[in-house]
Write an enzyme that holds these catalytic residues in place. Structure first.
Site, short mmCIF file in Angstrom:
data_model
loop_
_atom_site.label_atom_id
_atom_site.label_comp_id
_atom_site.label_asym_id
_atom_site.label_seq_id
_atom_site.Cartn_x
_atom_site.Cartn_y
_atom_site.Cartn_z
N TRP A 115 0.82 -1.20 0.00
CA TRP A 115 0.00 0.00 0.00
C TRP A 115 0.86 1.26 0.00
O TRP A 115 0.57 2.22 -0.72
CB TRP A 115 -0.94 -0.02 1.20
N ARG B 9 12.32 -0.45 5.26
CA ARG B 9 13.03 -0.83 6.48
C ARG B 9 14.35 -1.52 6.17
O ARG B 9 15.36 -1.32 6.86
CB ARG B 9 12.14 -1.76 7.32
N LYS C 288 -4.43 1.29 9.49
CA LYS C 288 -5.74 1.34 10.12
C LYS C 288 -5.74 0.51 11.39
O LYS C 288 -5.15 -0.58 11.43
CB LYS C 288 -6.81 0.80 9.16
N GLY D 154 -10.07 4.11 2.24
CA GLY D 154 -11.14 3.84 1.29
C GLY D 154 -11.05 2.46 0.71
O GLY D 154 -10.18 1.66 1.09
N ALA E 216 -4.08 -2.52 -3.18
CA ALA E 216 -2.83 -1.86 -3.54
C ALA E 216 -2.46 -2.09 -5.00
O ALA E 216 -2.08 -1.15 -5.71
CB ALA E 216 -1.71 -2.33 -2.62
N LYS F 149 -13.60 -2.45 9.87
CA LYS F 149 -13.85 -3.23 8.65
C LYS F 149 -12.92 -4.43 8.55
O LYS F 149 -13.29 -5.47 7.99
CB LYS F 149 -13.74 -2.34 7.42
N ARG G 252 -6.08 -9.58 2.96
CA ARG G 252 -5.47 -10.52 3.89
C ARG G 252 -6.43 -10.86 5.04
O ARG G 252 -6.41 -11.98 5.56
CB ARG G 252 -4.17 -9.94 4.46
N VAL H 53 1.31 -10.37 8.39
CA VAL H 53 0.63 -9.46 9.31
C VAL H 53 -0.79 -9.23 8.82
O VAL H 53 -1.01 -8.82 7.69
CB VAL H 53 1.38 -8.12 9.42
#
Length: 377
Positions: free
Chosen positions: A28, A48, A122, A150, A154, A214, A278, A302
């Site tokens: 994203w 990273r 989020k 929204g 991605a 969500k 995911r 994750v």
């Protein structure tokens, strides 16, 4: 005499942010970097791992997360935070919600004064129950804080498919006097172009609640889909999930209409409609009976809704908001509840009125019966 309308001085048009830093080179973050760069702005994308940054610069692609998607040349990847933030006009935080506070602490010494910070992650912080904007404000006071949220996958965004999202910031007194000069409007203008269409909101709480809840509802939809149920079930969970969003948002000072927009109902519908998500994918695998350690072929993926199932339900309990779908997901993921028994209990809750103005609660006539898992097409 007043000048003719055509001769009146018009307020200056808002300026986009010409130099933006995106922190987080996952799918994203990379997609948002691509959107901004396509619009003609310079983007520094922080990764990273140094080897990931080097690979992005060398190949023009993010092979780890968006394989096969060519990125605009205006994107420069780096693993050096000081380099990433030097002279930036705006920052997008696209790191996982679980590491957001640590990221804020890491960037504090390098962050130019007053630059706006937009969340592209989020959730609700698990330990404190704070919304992510509150975490950022706690660690980085003095910066305008907002969110981009929204119905967005991605890869589709990176490929410039027509996409809409909400850009929300809390509005200051000055922002309300000149809303077109607000950080929300300027960030929306920065993102606007080609296939990406943003909308502006001043209801940051409502947008954040929609984004956090969500993910949990999507896991519920995935669980029931994986167990073999179909569209009736998914539609019911989406609709009642929106209701849980509305209750929590208004309890925290947000607005119900925000939850019916892109960052609430729109994002929820997309996330609950495809295992590209995911969250939906995790739920689907669990619904098929795959143990959690074996999901995603054993990879350490994750899943934000897995964390949010704890933080959202804890926050809801603290403010006295019932969220039965989120509570069911929490019980299955974190309390060892049996999936079939938990969803059967959810469906056998007392019969209630849909408009809350009608005060009604009737015991369900068949609470002892389980849903027909395995007995459907």
């Amino acid at each position: 005499m007043r000048p003719a309308i055509k001769d009146q001085i018009q307020p200056p048009a808002p300026d986009p942010y010409s130099s933006v830093t995106v922190l987080g080179a996952g799918s994203w973050g990379t997609a948002l970097a691509a959107v901004i760069a396509r619009n003609g702005h310079n983007v520094r994308l922080w990764a990273r791992r140094p080897e990931q940054a080097d690979a992005i610069n060398a190949s023009g692609q993010n092979g780890d997360y968006l394989q096969g998607v060519d990125l605009p040349e205006a994107i420069t990847a780096t693993s050096d935070l000081a380099e990433a933030l030097s002279g930036t006009q705006a920052v997008i935080l696209a790191t996982p919600s679980l590491t957001l506070r640590a990221m804020c602490q890491a960037i504090a010494p390098h962050l130019p004064a007053d630059v706006p910070l937009a969340l592209a992650c989020k959730g609700v912080e698990r330990r404190t129950g704070l919304l992510l904007s509150e975490v950022v404000s706690d660690e980085l006071p003095g910066h305008p804080v907002g969110a981009v949220s929204g119905p967005t996958f991605a890869r589709e965004t990176a490929l410039d498919h027509p996409t809409a999202a909400t850009v929300a910031f809390a509005f200051s007194y000055h922002d309300r006097l000149k809303p077109d000069q607000s950080p929300a409007a300027r960030m929306a203008l920065t993102l606007s172009g080609h296939g990406f269409r943003p909308y502006v909101s001043d209801d940051l709480v409502g947008v954040e609640v929609g984004g956090a809840v969500k993910n949990v509802i999507a896991i519920a939809c995935g669980m029931m889909s994986g167990a073999g149920f179909a569209e009736n079930t998914r539609a019911a969970l989406i609709t009642r999930g929106i209701d849980e969003m509305k209750l929590l948002a208004t309890a925290l000072g947000g607005r119900r209409e925000t939850v019916t927009g892109l960052s609430g109902a729109g994002d929820l519908t997309l996330t609950c409609s495809s295992t590209t998500s995911r969250n939906m994918s995790l739920g689907h695998q669990l619904g098929q009976g795959i143990p959690r350690p074996n999901c995603f072929e054993g990879r350490n993926v994750v899943v934000e809704g897995e964390v949010n199932a704890v933080s959202v339900t804890d926050l809801a309990a603290r403010v006295g908001v019932p969220m039965p779908i989120c509570e069911t997901v929490h019980a299955i993921l974190h309390e060892g509840a049996d999936l079939q028994e938990a969803f059967s209990a959810l469906w056998a809750r007392p019969i209630e009125a849909e408009p809350y103005a009608l005060d009604l609660s009737i015991d369900h006539p068949a609470p002892q019966h389980s849903l027909p898992f395995g007995g459907h097409a």
